[in-house]
Design a protein around this motif. Structure first.
Motif, PDB file in Angstrom:
ATOM      1  N   PRO A 119       4.504 -45.762  24.236  1.00  0.00           N
ATOM      2  CA  PRO A 119       5.219 -45.472  22.987  1.00  0.00           C
ATOM      3  C   PRO A 119       6.730 -45.390  23.203  1.00  0.00           C
ATOM      4  CG  PRO A 119       3.397 -43.935  23.358  1.00  0.00           C
ATOM      5  CD  PRO A 119       3.606 -44.667  24.632  1.00  0.00           C
ATOM      6  N   ALA A 120       7.451 -45.664  22.136  1.00  0.00           N
ATOM      7  CA  ALA A 120       8.908 -45.566  22.214  1.00  0.00           C
ATOM      8  C   ALA A 120       9.339 -44.114  22.402  1.00  0.00           C
ATOM      9  CB  ALA A 120       9.539 -46.145  20.950  1.00  0.00           C
ATOM     10  N   LYS A 121       8.629 -43.199  21.763  1.00  0.00           N
ATOM     11  CA  LYS A 121       8.981 -41.785  21.860  1.00  0.00           C
ATOM     12  C   LYS A 121       8.333 -41.177  23.095  1.00  0.00           C
ATOM     13  CE  LYS A 121       8.986 -37.443  19.252  1.00  0.00           C
ATOM     14  NZ  LYS A 121       8.555 -36.761  18.010  1.00  0.00           N
ATOM     15  N   GLN A 122       9.147 -40.859  24.066  1.00  0.00           N
ATOM     16  CA  GLN A 122       8.702 -40.206  25.285  1.00  0.00           C
ATOM     17  C   GLN A 122       9.107 -38.730  25.234  1.00  0.00           C
ATOM     18  OE1 GLN A 122       6.878 -41.682  27.975  1.00  0.00           O
ATOM     19  NE2 GLN A 122       6.605 -43.211  26.350  1.00  0.00           N
ATOM     20  N   PRO A 123       8.538 -37.896  26.100  1.00  0.00           N
ATOM     21  CA  PRO A 123       8.815 -36.450  26.022  1.00  0.00           C
ATOM     22  C   PRO A 123      10.298 -36.086  26.059  1.00  0.00           C
ATOM     23  CG  PRO A 123       6.950 -36.855  27.448  1.00  0.00           C
ATOM     24  CD  PRO A 123       7.501 -38.208  27.100  1.00  0.00           C
ATOM     25  N   ASP A 124      11.088 -36.818  26.839  1.00  0.00           N
ATOM     26  CA  ASP A 124      12.492 -36.436  26.972  1.00  0.00           C
ATOM     27  C   ASP A 124      13.473 -37.555  26.627  1.00  0.00           C
ATOM     28  OD1 ASP A 124      11.859 -38.065  29.052  1.00  0.00           O
ATOM     29  OD2 ASP A 124      12.687 -36.783  30.633  1.00  0.00           O
ATOM     30  N   ARG A 125      12.974 -38.655  26.049  1.00  0.00           N
ATOM     31  CA  ARG A 125      13.880 -39.762  25.727  1.00  0.00           C
ATOM     32  C   ARG A 125      13.159 -40.767  24.840  1.00  0.00           C
ATOM     33  NH1 ARG A 125      12.847 -43.914  29.984  1.00  0.00           N
ATOM     34  NH2 ARG A 125      11.107 -43.117  31.205  1.00  0.00           N
ATOM     35  N   LYS A 126      13.902 -41.788  24.434  1.00  0.00           N
ATOM     36  CA  LYS A 126      13.320 -42.889  23.681  1.00  0.00           C
ATOM     37  C   LYS A 126      13.561 -44.190  24.432  1.00  0.00           C
ATOM     38  CE  LYS A 126      13.294 -41.176  18.925  1.00  0.00           C
ATOM     39  NZ  LYS A 126      13.709 -41.459  17.521  1.00  0.00           N
ATOM     40  N   ILE A 127      12.532 -45.038  24.480  1.00  0.00           N
ATOM     41  CA  ILE A 127      12.626 -46.319  25.175  1.00  0.00           C
ATOM     42  C   ILE A 127      12.000 -47.394  24.295  1.00  0.00           C
ATOM     43  CG2 ILE A 127      12.599 -45.310  27.494  1.00  0.00           C
ATOM     44  CD1 ILE A 127       9.648 -45.889  27.646  1.00  0.00           C
ATOM     45  N   SER A 128      12.032 -48.604  24.764  1.00  0.00           N
ATOM     46  CA  SER A 128      11.417 -49.698  24.008  1.00  0.00           C
ATOM     47  C   SER A 128       9.897 -49.610  24.143  1.00  0.00           C
ATOM     48  CB  SER A 128      11.902 -51.049  24.542  1.00  0.00           C
ATOM     49  OG  SER A 128      13.307 -51.166  24.423  1.00  0.00           O
ATOM     50  N   PRO A 129       9.159 -49.690  23.040  1.00  0.00           N
ATOM     51  CA  PRO A 129       7.692 -49.667  23.133  1.00  0.00           C
ATOM     52  C   PRO A 129       7.194 -50.930  23.821  1.00  0.00           C
ATOM     53  CG  PRO A 129       8.381 -50.231  20.913  1.00  0.00           C
ATOM     54  CD  PRO A 129       9.634 -49.849  21.655  1.00  0.00           C
TER      55      PRO A 129
END
Length: 215
Positions: A119-129
């Motif tokens: 997922p794009a939403k990670q516990p401590d950041r956002k990345i490309s799905p």
């Protein structure tokens, strides 16, 4: 000219010796046991409460589950299957200590083979799905770790359309398989380097001998 040949031989021998040392130390570092993350939490179909696996009590399960979501060894896809073809869903959260660090969604029963979604939403950041083709051992790995899945027969040779065999309980250790593969590769590289070194020294010696005779 003789001095130049000697310098060339010394340079070649020194270079190969340095390469041998690098490969040896790199192999030793690879073979050294790696401390697994603190644990993983698994939630999803059939689990009334999260399945909490910790390295202190179940290191082999933690390593095996994390290997299923290690995207460096997986094939990335431009998109995932249709929602109706995904099957039961399991969310894996990788922990460092008590802190969630990574989240992945696993679909062990997806049509066409297991799938992994980051997922794009990670516990401590956002990345490309991203979507990945999962490992064929995903269902058995999760089942062995405690997820309520039926025992399956996994295709393990030739990819799709390959042969089949039952994966025993004690064989689900991907980290051990990777260490063994790196060990074999290291031995092969060292052997090749040794052969090249012998050939190079031999050719240099022949060239020096011919040079002396033609003077």
């Amino acid at each position: 000219m003789v001095r130049r040949m000697r310098r060339l031989i010394s340079t070649v021998v020194g270079g190969f010796a340095a390469l041998l040392l690098v490969l040896t130390f790199a192999g030793a570092a690879t073979a050294a046991p790696k401390t697994p993350p603190a644990g993983v939490d698994i939630t999803g179909h059939g689990l009334d409460e999260p399945l909490r696996l910790r390295a202190a009590s179940h290191p082999e399960y933690v390593v095996a589950v994390i290997e299923q979501v290690n995207h460096r060894g997986l094939v990335r896809q431009s998109g995932g299957p249709k929602k109706a073809d995904l099957g039961p869903k399991y969310t894996v959260v990788v922990l460092a200590g008590d802190v969630p660090k990574q989240t992945y969604v696993l679909y062990p029963k997806a049509v066409g083979g297991p799938r992994v979604f980051r997922p794009a939403k990670q516990p401590d950041r956002k990345i490309s799905p991203a979507w990945y083709l999962g490992r064929v051992s995903m269902s058995e790995t999760l089942r062995t770790a405690g997820v309520p899945l039926e025992r399956t027969y996994e295709a393990v040779s030739g990819g799709a359309g390959g042969g089949e065999r039952i994966i025993p309980e004690d064989a689900l250790n991907p980290a051990q398989d990777i260490d063994e593969a790196f060990s074999e590769l290291r031995r092969l590289l060292l052997l090749n380097v040794a052969v090249m070194l012998v050939i190079t020294i031999g050719l240099a010696g022949i060239a020096l001998l011919i040079r002396r005779r033609t003077r």
